[in-house]
Scaffold this motif. Structure first.
Motif, PDB file in Angstrom:
ATOM      1  N   VAL A 228      -1.284   9.972   5.999  1.00 48.83           N
ATOM      2  CA  VAL A 228      -1.827   8.634   6.252  1.00 48.83           C
ATOM      3  C   VAL A 228      -1.056   7.955   7.381  1.00 48.83           C
ATOM      4  CG1 VAL A 228      -2.071   6.307   5.282  1.00 48.83           C
ATOM      5  CG2 VAL A 228      -2.788   8.304   3.948  1.00 48.83           C
ATOM      6  N   GLU A 229       0.258   8.016   7.321  1.00 46.57           N
ATOM      7  CA  GLU A 229       1.066   7.342   8.333  1.00 46.57           C
ATOM      8  C   GLU A 229       0.918   8.016   9.696  1.00 46.57           C
ATOM      9  OE1 GLU A 229       5.054   6.751   7.002  1.00 46.57           O
ATOM     10  OE2 GLU A 229       4.433   5.672   5.187  1.00 46.57           O
TER      11      GLU A 229
ATOM     12  N   ILE B 133      -2.502   6.899  11.156  1.00 50.47           N
ATOM     13  CA  ILE B 133      -2.513   5.507  11.631  1.00 50.47           C
ATOM     14  C   ILE B 133      -1.830   5.404  12.984  1.00 50.47           C
ATOM     15  CG2 ILE B 133      -1.608   3.191  11.179  1.00 50.47           C
ATOM     16  CD1 ILE B 133      -1.972   3.813   8.159  1.00 50.47           C
TER      17      ILE B 133
ATOM     18  N   THR C 114       0.833  -1.202   0.000  1.00 49.07           N
ATOM     19  CA  THR C 114       0.000   0.000   0.000  1.00 49.07           C
ATOM     20  C   THR C 114       0.867   1.251   0.000  1.00 49.07           C
ATOM     21  OG1 THR C 114      -0.154   0.112   2.423  1.00 49.07           O
ATOM     22  CG2 THR C 114      -1.825  -1.175   1.278  1.00 49.07           C
TER      23      THR C 114
ATOM     24  N   THR D  36       1.260   4.146   1.486  1.00 56.04           N
ATOM     25  CA  THR D  36       0.892   4.949   2.654  1.00 56.04           C
ATOM     26  C   THR D  36       1.528   6.333   2.633  1.00 56.04           C
ATOM     27  OG1 THR D  36       2.676   3.868   3.866  1.00 56.04           O
ATOM     28  CG2 THR D  36       0.452   2.970   4.136  1.00 56.04           C
TER      29      THR D  36
ATOM     30  N   LEU E 259      -7.040   3.866   3.325  1.00 54.58           N
ATOM     31  CA  LEU E 259      -5.787   3.297   3.823  1.00 54.58           C
ATOM     32  C   LEU E 259      -5.704   3.417   5.343  1.00 54.58           C
ATOM     33  CD1 LEU E 259      -3.228   4.572   1.154  1.00 54.58           C
ATOM     34  CD2 LEU E 259      -3.836   2.195   1.620  1.00 54.58           C
ATOM     35  N   ILE E 260      -6.086   4.578   5.855  1.00 54.34           N
ATOM     36  CA  ILE E 260      -6.098   4.743   7.314  1.00 54.34           C
ATOM     37  C   ILE E 260      -7.047   3.731   7.943  1.00 54.34           C
ATOM     38  CG2 ILE E 260      -6.728   6.305   9.207  1.00 54.34           C
ATOM     39  CD1 ILE E 260      -5.942   8.636   7.261  1.00 54.34           C
TER      40      ILE E 260
ATOM     41  N   LEU F 250       6.639   3.242   9.637  1.00 57.20           N
ATOM     42  CA  LEU F 250       5.330   2.622   9.816  1.00 57.20           C
ATOM     43  C   LEU F 250       5.370   1.103   9.714  1.00 57.20           C
ATOM     44  CD1 LEU F 250       2.320   3.041  10.295  1.00 57.20           C
ATOM     45  CD2 LEU F 250       2.028   3.249   7.814  1.00 57.20           C
ATOM     46  N   ASP F 251       6.118   0.568   8.741  1.00 53.23           N
ATOM     47  CA  ASP F 251       6.093  -0.884   8.545  1.00 53.23           C
ATOM     48  C   ASP F 251       6.561  -1.646   9.781  1.00 53.23           C
ATOM     49  OD1 ASP F 251       5.412  -3.067   7.071  1.00 53.23           O
ATOM     50  OD2 ASP F 251       7.172  -3.044   5.783  1.00 53.23           O
TER      51      ASP F 251
ATOM     52  N   HIS G 172      -5.757  -0.118   7.510  1.00 47.84           N
ATOM     53  CA  HIS G 172      -4.603  -0.511   8.319  1.00 47.84           C
ATOM     54  C   HIS G 172      -4.939  -0.501   9.808  1.00 47.84           C
ATOM     55  CE1 HIS G 172      -1.316  -1.214   5.562  1.00 47.84           C
ATOM     56  NE2 HIS G 172      -1.631  -0.129   4.866  1.00 47.84           N
TER      57      HIS G 172
ATOM     58  N   ALA H  83      -6.728   7.839   0.666  1.00 56.10           N
ATOM     59  CA  ALA H  83      -6.023   8.039   1.936  1.00 56.10           C
ATOM     60  C   ALA H  83      -6.902   7.647   3.118  1.00 56.10           C
ATOM     61  CB  ALA H  83      -5.580   9.501   2.057  1.00 56.10           C
TER      62      ALA H  83
END
Length: 694
Positions: free
Chosen positions: A654-655, A658, A584, A586, A602-603, A685-686, A606, A599
């Motif tokens: 987005v990050e 999250i 994705t 992000t 995605l939020i 983030l990952d 996740h 966006a």
């Protein structure tokens, strides 16, 4: 559900859809109250009034099971990650084969070829129009395929005289246009994509009239500007379906709920070409498989039309010398794609070495310069598409006092004007405010779109070409020449010799940069030319990729092969650098209504993947899923807070959203945006989300 498992699309959607069902429970107030967020007016308007741009149900917006773990697999093994990306291109081959083997679908492409032939025979034009990636596709069809073909043909005076006698001025009768004009090739212009009005206006700006053939191309099938072009093309051509074509990459059934898409799909005066392949290798990144599919299908259709036009004019020997295969058909060329895909996929181990080189360049704080001539359009497109997909700074302006872009693209040209000529093979086209200002002022009712369109119009004029210099010139060397540790990649296409860039390669090596040569063609580079270069530059690395097609007159296969290599290479780099989570994007920059929706989703997805995991439930119990409205409120708050705050500018909205949501829920107290940014700087983030994997 772990974020890195490989669920069916339907299962993945259920996790997110569950959040939509909780919009009226106490959780809605609790999470926003916990974060101290009151939904902004723009967020409330988007959720309540912009449902037609909330596109997470589209097939192209789903996660592809083949690349679910891309960010982690490529971090450990670059070759394995590239193989995942190339594997998704098998979906394109399946679509090409399906079209070739279905008489009804094949007949549409044959009809499209005939429509091109009829228009060109009678002195009319063929107009390709798209937005973003498909806008670059449209310009590639004109400036990367059509115009270079006639330029090569014109080198033989005898052949050129025959062609001009039969079809005077044919080289100028195909036009490719991107939403916003040529300035939008560099970076998108906010607000334009969401307006049917601009598609209509640009069609008339380009002088498209009755009996010209219009191809409106949109990956998703819902882009407003492209829909405006298709609808206006039908008006101009009296609803003759042979004259207006709508090309798209989602199944009809997922598009019909969207009013603007339904208006085109059900329009009797528009012929539809549906070329769906499925989810993209990077979720929603339609620069990958969707654009590859449409570019190849339209490219071989245009090749077929040219062949048909030249058959009565040139001898079989002359046609063969130009690269035409007398036995080739649209169907056979569509079947060829499977061989192309397999050839490209086999390059993963060799491509990985280049991907590692360039990614390590950025990781060390250095930059890359690409040099291309015949490959210039393909290289320019890939580089400029990295910016919105992975949130990189766009190409630097020539007058910039500070270099922000990681990348620049040069071509052997004396100055900025000559470089644009090399890219476009025609004059630069900007939007004249005299044609657009009044309609924009009087026909755009939405206040946010109105303001965005007005801002973008001020940056879309013909003067914009002088702000960007793509030339390998003394001025560019002085402004932004290579430094020690930088990376230089000379990209060659077809029978180009590396000698075209000898001076460029020496300049880079002399400054301590690391140069490479990358070649895509139907025969390997000359051993003599390479030996001469290696004598001068012993450290030079060469990546030579041979395509299996001798009969490729428009260089459709070579151009698509280069596109697929560059797409995987640049995506692999960004995944290795943490700009992708799973599969994705992000790091996406929300800049239009579609991207606000992406966006938001995605939020939501996740966060809900973590909340539904066994590890979260064991530590924190059952937590109701995040709703779409909640995610959107947090997104717009992040957009507002990020603007002008240096502490947040390095982290995508987005990050940030999250991390702030999950940390606040974990601690049961709100953490600040600054704290979320600090956590992202520390962990990214990952790896942060990996802590919640089952």
């Amino acid at each position: 559900m772990s974020r890195h498992r490989k669920p069916a699309v339907a299962t993945f959607l259920l996790v997110c859809a569950a959040g939509l069902a909780h919009g009226k429970t106490a959780v809605k107030e609790d999470i926003l109250r916990l974060l101290g967020i009151e939904p902004s007016e723009q967020s409330r308007d988007y959720v309540q009034n912009k449902q037609q741009f909330q596109l997470h149900t589209l097939l192209t917006e789903q996660r592809h099971p083949q690349t679910m773990d891309l960010s982690r697999s490529i971090a450990g093994d670059t070759t394995a990650g590239l193989q995942e990306l190339f594997a998704v291109d098998r979906d394109v081959a399946a679509t090409m084969n399906a079209v070739a083997d279905d008489p009804a679908r094949l007949a549409k492409l044959q009809d499209a070829s005939q429509a091109m032939q009829d228009a060109l025979k009678n002195g009319h034009r063929v107009y390709f129009y798209g937005t973003g990636s498909t806008g670059r596709l449209a310009e590639t069809l004109e400036s990367g395929l059509w115009r270079p073909f006639w330029a090569r043909l014109a080198r033989d005076g005898k052949i050129w005289r025959k062609v001009q006698k039969a079809y005077p001025g044919i080289q100028d009768r195909v036009r490719g246009e991107i939403t916003g004009g040529d300035r939008a090739l560099v970076s998108s212009l906010e607000g334009f994509e969401d307006l049917q009005l601009i598609g209509k206006l640009q069609l008339h700006d380009n002088g498209i009239g009755k009996d010209d053939v219009v191809f409106a191309v949109t990956e998703g099938g819902e882009t407003s500007a492209v829909i405006g072009t298709a609808k206006e093309g039908a008006v101009v051509n009296g609803n003759d379906p042979d004259k207006t074509w709508f090309v798209y990459n989602n199944p009809d059934e997922v598009l019909l709920p969207f009013v603007r898409s339904r208006e085109v799909i059900e329009h009797p005066g528009i012929t539809k070409l549906m070329l769906a392949t499925g989810p993209q290798s990077i979720t929603g990144s339609t620069r990958m498989q969707a654009t590859t599919t449409s570019l190849y299908a339209l490219g071989v259709t245009m090749e077929d039309a040219i062949h048909a036009l030249l058959k009565p004019v040139l001898s079989k020997r002359e046609l063969a010398a130009l690269g035409f295969d007398g036995n080739a058909t649209i169907a056979s060329r569509l079947h060829d794609f499977a061989t192309l895909q397999q050839t490209i996929a086999a390059t993963a181990p060799r491509l990985a070495a280049w991907t590692d080189r360039e990614s390590s360049t950025y990781a060390a704080g250095h930059r890359t310069t690409y040099l291309a001539q015949r490959a210039l359009m393909a290289v320019f497109v890939d580089v400029t598409e990295r910016s919105p997909t992975f949130r990189l700074a766009p190409l630097d302006r020539a007058n910039a006092t500070e270099r922000k872009s990681w990348i620049q693209v040069w071509t052997p040209a004396a100055d900025a004007g000559a470089a644009w000529d090399a890219l476009l093979h025609r004059p630069f086209h900007g939007l004249d405010p005299a044609l657009y200002a009044k309609p924009f002022d009087t026909q755009i009712e939405d206040p946010w779109l109105h303001a965005a369109a007005q801002r973008s119009l001020a940056n879309a004029g013909a003067e914009q070409q002088w702000l960007y210099d793509l030339s390998f010139s003394a001025d560019n060397l002085r402004r932004s020449g290579p430094g020690e540790g930088d990376h230089g990649a000379m990209i060659l296409l077809g029978n180009e010799s590396p000698r075209i860039g000898e001076q460029w390669l020496r300049t880079f090596a002399e400054q301590g940069a690391v140069p490479v040569v990358v070649h895509v063609g139907n025969a390997p580079l000359s051993a003599d030319a390479l030996d001469a270069l290696h004598r001068q530059l012993p450290q030079l690395a060469v990546f030579d990729f041979t395509m299996p097609f001798a009969h490729d007159p428009l260089q459709v296969s070579q151009t698509l092969g280069l596109k697929m290599l560059l797409n995987a290479h640049s995506t692999g780099i960004m995944a290795k650098l943490g700009r992708v989570v799973g599969n994705t994007m992000t790091a996406v920059q929300p800049s239009n209504l579609k991207l606000y929706g992406r966006a938001t989703f995605l939020i939501q997805s996740h966060v809900n993947a973590v909340l539904s995991s066994a590890k979260w439930k064991q530590a924190h119990g059952e937590t109701p899923p995040l709703t779409y409205a909640q995610a959107n409120a947090v997104l717009f708050d992040a957009i507002g807070k990020r603007s002008g705050n240096p502490a947040l500018t390095g982290s995508p909205e987005v990050e940030l959203a999250i991390v702030r949501i999950l940390e606040s829920l974990r601690l049961q107290r709100a953490i600040s945006w600054d704290a979320a940014a600090a956590l992202l700087r520390e962990r990214k983030l990952d790896p942060y989300l990996a802590g919640y994997d089952d």
